[in-house]
Design an enzyme around this catalytic site. Structure first.
Site, PDB file in Angstrom:
ATOM      1  N   HIS A   1       0.840  -1.204   0.000  1.00  9.70           N
ATOM      2  CA  HIS A   1       0.000   0.000   0.000  1.00  9.70           C
ATOM      3  C   HIS A   1       0.878   1.260   0.000  1.00  9.70           C
ATOM      4  O   HIS A   1       0.741   2.128  -0.859  1.00  9.70           O
ATOM      5  CB  HIS A   1      -0.916  -0.012   1.229  1.00  9.70           C
ATOM      6  CG  HIS A   1      -1.822   1.177   1.323  1.00  9.70           C
ATOM      7  ND1 HIS A   1      -3.155   1.112   1.005  1.00  9.70           N
ATOM      8  CD2 HIS A   1      -1.584   2.462   1.691  1.00  9.70           C
ATOM      9  CE1 HIS A   1      -3.700   2.314   1.169  1.00  9.70           C
ATOM     10  NE2 HIS A   1      -2.770   3.148   1.598  1.00  9.70           N
ATOM     11  N   GLU A   2       1.799   1.322   0.934  1.00  4.56           N
ATOM     12  CA  GLU A   2       2.615   2.539   1.059  1.00  4.56           C
ATOM     13  C   GLU A   2       3.506   2.738  -0.156  1.00  4.56           C
ATOM     14  O   GLU A   2       3.762   3.867  -0.570  1.00  4.56           O
ATOM     15  CB  GLU A   2       3.451   2.493   2.347  1.00  4.56           C
ATOM     16  CG  GLU A   2       2.645   2.398   3.636  1.00  4.56           C
ATOM     17  CD  GLU A   2       1.484   3.370   3.714  1.00  4.56           C
ATOM     18  OE1 GLU A   2       1.625   4.498   3.226  1.00  4.56           O
ATOM     19  OE2 GLU A   2       0.412   2.999   4.244  1.00  4.56           O
TER      20      GLU A   2
ATOM     21  N   GLU B   1      -5.837   7.468  -2.157  1.00  2.00           N
ATOM     22  CA  GLU B   1      -6.099   6.315  -1.289  1.00  2.00           C
ATOM     23  C   GLU B   1      -6.910   5.199  -1.958  1.00  2.00           C
ATOM     24  O   GLU B   1      -6.664   4.027  -1.698  1.00  2.00           O
ATOM     25  CB  GLU B   1      -6.797   6.777  -0.008  1.00  2.00           C
ATOM     26  CG  GLU B   1      -5.948   7.715   0.855  1.00  2.00           C
ATOM     27  CD  GLU B   1      -4.645   7.092   1.318  1.00  2.00           C
ATOM     28  OE1 GLU B   1      -4.461   5.872   1.180  1.00  2.00           O
ATOM     29  OE2 GLU B   1      -3.782   7.846   1.808  1.00  2.00           O
TER      30      GLU B   1
END
Ligand SMILES: [Zn+2]
EC number: 3.4.11.-
Length: 846
Positions: A335-336, A358
């Site tokens: 994700h990051e 996001e």
């Protein structure tokens, strides 16, 4: 570029007093765009080397190079003095060094620092603003904060780091604190020589200072959003590896836990390579650091080149962590790192478009899982995101994927789970609609067009949404915006009529049904639904038609033996089939369930259990879709079934007249699956099967199926006699077995020991208390912890009366956990009223 560092470090700062305070006429707190930042040079000297945490502080300077875009008499930037940040020594000069400062005012309401120059500024002019900073470093998770931790050989230690999103940077240094003001940053961090300093970029030089201090000067960052900036000063160890392109990847953690950093390192290195290929755009920096902060900060943050995580979610130890935590670490890193492209390289223009950061990233985090951990994208996104968010997005209090963020002070609204999970689900739906190749091609194009820029949804749609089947771009945007600009989602009812064939009708779905909707929608709660259909001879998941009005016919399915909507559960909607269609589907499941993709087998259960709970029909209708499950080996389907049927299992299991019926049915499903999977793990099998086995074993031992309890007993003996602890995922099952059979004080010893265990093991051991029939050992402190568990088993009026009396006697009727226990009891009774008889009949007949 590094030359300007030297020039500015030689500045002799002139002191100016702040000349007063003004009230804002900008009630939204948004900055004007007449003057924009081009770059920042920040010199920061944190002071946290004593143990006097109340006095942790920093000083430094910020130099901002700005450009005038519209003629103006003011330079407005953000400043928040709430944490005690003191600004002094203001200086404003043009590029020739000519002093331009008249005075400085502060607007506390708007969180503005207003710099008034001595003359009007002309378009195209550049200026430097320099300000001296003095601020505190706090025991916080946001802003400039510290974390304390114990190190075995060194005792109490501290580290400092920063977190700025969405509007916290202004409390650390004055700045243009909005996502559209992208700039470049150069940092100079002064530190004690035994520590290291970190930021986005590599260190270019270190200059000695007095008193054992040094000054690290870092390279210029890329053009990036301000919230993506981070720095840290730590005395940590690190592990390191390199991508095939030579990017240096490190994971920093305190020395005592550095040996738990290898999974994160491997995932980070391979994820950078993976996305570089998939997005046809290599990671832009030459290094990426991942920092494990020894504090429960409750977030991970994608700062470009310096990603920060809570230590507990980044580090992984197979001796202590359950398998889901291995996946969590991997997914979090993915994700990051996906944010390095979506969020850092291209950025939402304002916080209402946060889904561009996001939502896209939430989708992207599932993409490398197949190649890096062997986990299927659909399986993970359906279980982790989609099913959950569909529950909260059925409430009238839900929020749009593009919410209204009228002022700066509403910006935290942008970070709701809807932005992430529903945003991610809509991206998955878009991928299915465009097709795999077209989707990735357009994503790649968008990255190249919008690199280093901030974008709105509309600008992104221009690239992602092609004209299609006679639909103009605007029509396509309107269709997709029905998912982005209104809350909730549709229920599609499918009916079969002998004369007119199949038709679909959409309804605004709310769960529970009887909620009032007061919020108006720009789309009147009609969605443009990409209908996908599976039939026996066509398993593809391409859109066959858009349902843009309330109803439509489905001529595509005429003459088909059976059909299902929402192929592979890519659509963000629920489906309600009429009873004729339901029995056809149930027949196919029983005769040859493998004709139906596993995602749809899970979807049938999820929709049916949800609709039953919401009063559309009784629970036996949902159970009908579980009849093939003795043959089912897909985790997604099993997890969905366990979740959907837990209330049935618990409540029917508590009644004498139905407990055997429900038990026998569940044993009939679980026994063959247990026999097939076995008790012992096999090395060559995938994570998904391992996870499924743990769930099946838990129930197999509970129902005393096959050799499960003997196997668990063996592990319990090894644990108590040899100190051989079971795998973390097996602790509950084994402790539970011990609670059932242990006659000596073996179990008590484990219970005592469990209290000092890692959180997971401790909870598993505590939960195994409920396996023990004798609950007399539970003290008063545990009473409320088990109260809701007790209440969830209430199945008749008498028990509810007894619970009420018990609480009255204890004078606890006003205790919130006590009253909510009574509510649970009442819900159970009304559930049984509706569902007991139909379920009993169904269980007797099958
Ligand atoms: Zn994120």
């Amino acid at each position: 570029m590094t030359d300007s560092f030297i020039t500015f470090s030689l500045f002799i700062f002139l002191s100016f007093l702040l000349s007063g305070q003004v009230r804002s006429d900008r009630l939204d707190g948004r900055l004007p765009k007449s003057v924009v930042p081009l770059s920042y040079i920040l010199r920061i000297r944190p002071d946290f080397y004593s143990n006097d945490t109340n006095n942790f502080k920093y000083n430094g300077t910020v130099n901002i190079l700005m450009e005038c875009r519209f003629p103006t008499d003011q330079i407005v930037l953000n400043y928040d003095d709430e944490d005690g940040l003191i600004l002094s020594d203001f200086r404003l000069v043009d590029t020739d060094g000519v002093d331009l400062l008249h005075n400085v005012t502060i607007d506390n309401d708007a969180e503005f620092l207003i710099v008034n120059p001595s003359r009007s500024l002309a378009v195209g002019e550049n200026f430097w603003l320099t300000v001296r900073l003095n601020g505190g470093i706090f025991d916080d998770r946001f802003g400039f904060f510290y974390a304390g931790y114990e190190e075995k050989d060194l005792g109490q230690r501290y580290m400092v780091s920063t977190f700025f999103v969405p509007k916290i940077a202004r409390a650390v240094f004055p700045c243009f604190d909005e996502p559209s003001f992208k700039s470049r940053f150069k940092l100079i961090i002064e530190r004690k020589s035994e520590y290291s300093s970190l930021t986005s970029t590599r260190r270019v030089r270190t200059a000695p200072m007095t008193n054992d201090f040094v000054a690290d000067e870092f390279d210029w960052s890329p053009i990036m959003p301000l919230y993506s900036l981070c720095w840290a000063v730590v005395d940590f160890a690190y592990v390191e590896s390199f991508t095939t392109d030579g990017v240096r990847v490190r994971v920093y953690a305190r020395r005592d836990r550095i040996d738990e950093a290898n999974l994160a390192l491997q995932m980070a290195t391979r994820t950078l390579e993976y996305f570089g290929d998939k997005l046809d755009y290599n990671y832009t920096l030459s290094k990426l650091d991942n920092l494990a902060i020894p504090k429960e900060i409750g977030y991970a943050m994608e700062h470009w080149g310096l990603v920060t995580y809570a230590e507990s979610s980044l580090l992984y130890n197979s001796e202590k962590n359950i398998l889901r935590e291995k996946i969590r670490t991997a997914k979090l890193v993915m994700h990051e790192l996906a944010h390095q492209w979506f969020g850092n390289l291209i950025t939402c223009e304002w916080w209402n478009h946060t889904w561009i950061n996001e939502g896209i990233t939430e989708f992207m985090q599932f993409v490398p899982l197949k190649s890096l951990l062997g986990l299927d994208h659909s399986e993970m996104q359906i279980l982790d995101d989609l099913q959950r968010i569909q529950v909260s997005d059925a409430l009238n209090t839900s929020q749009e994927v593009i919410p209204d963020i009228p002022t700066v002070w509403d910006s935290s609204k942008a970070f709701s789970r809807i932005t992430y999970n529903k945003g991610g689900a809509i991206v998955r739906m878009l991928r299915s609609d465009l097709g795999e190749n077209e989707f990735w091609k357009r994503i790649q194009t968008a990255l190249k067009i919008f690199q280093y820029k901030s974008v709105t949804t509309d600008q992104l749609w221009d690239v992602l949404l092609p004209e299609e089947n006679g639909d103009t771009l605007n029509e396509r945007k309107r269709k997709w915006n029905t998912w982005m600009e209104q809350i909730n989602y549709p229920l599609i009812r499918v009916t079969l009529d002998a004369k007119s064939g199949a038709s679909v009708q959409q309804f605004h779905y709310l769960d529970p049904k009887d909620q009032i909707i007061s919020k108006p929608s720009p789309h009147n709660y009609i969605w443009s639904v990409p209908i996908t259909i599976i039939t026996a001879d066509d398993m593809s998941n391409t859109t066959v038609r858009w349902l843009v009005n309330e109803t439509a016919h489905l001529p595509e399915v005429n003459g088909k033996e059976w059909f299902l909507l929402n192929s592979q559960q890519v659509g963000f909607y629920r489906v309600d089939y009429d009873s004729t269609l339901r029995s056809k589907i149930s027949d196919i499941l029983k005769s040859d369930f493998s004709q139906i993709p596993y995602e749809n087998r899970a979807l049938l259960l999820d929709d049916a259990f949800t609709l039953a709970r919401n009063g559309y029909y009784t629970e036996d209708v949902a159970m009908e879709f579980s009849r093939h499950m003795s043959q089912e080996r897909e985790r997604t389907v099993w997890e969905t079934f366990f979740k959907g049927s837990q209330q049935i299992e618990r409540l029917l299991g508590s009644l004498n007249e139905t407990s055997n019926l429900i038990r026998n049915y569940l044993v009939h499903l679980i026994d063959p699956t247990y026999q097939d999977l076995g008790f012992d793990e096999r090395d060559e099998e995938g994570l998904s099967i391992k996870l499924l086995r743990f769930e099946i074993i838990k129930r197999a031992c509970n129902f005393n199926i096959g050799n499960c309890r003997n196997k668990a007993e063996e592990l319990f003996q090894r644990w108590t006699e040899l100190g051989d602890k079971p795998k973390p995922d097996m602790v509950y099952t084994v402790a539970c077995q011990g609670a059932l059979t242990s006659t000596d004080n073996g179990w008590d010893a484990i219970y005592e020991k469990g209290k000092s265990e890692e959180r997971n093991n401790r909870l598993a051991i505590l939960r195994s208390l409920s396996c023990k029939d004798d609950k007399s050992s539970l003290g008063r402190g545990a009473k409320y912890a088990i109260l809701s568990t007790m209440a969830s088993f209430i199945v008749d009026q008498q028990e509810l009366i007894e619970l009420r009396e018990f609480l009255e006697n204890e004078d606890e009727l006003n205790n919130p956990s006590a009253t909510s226990a009574i509510d649970i009891g009442e819900i159970n009774l009304s559930w049984l009223d509706k569902n007991k008889e139909p379920l009993k009949r169904w269980l007797e007949e099958i």
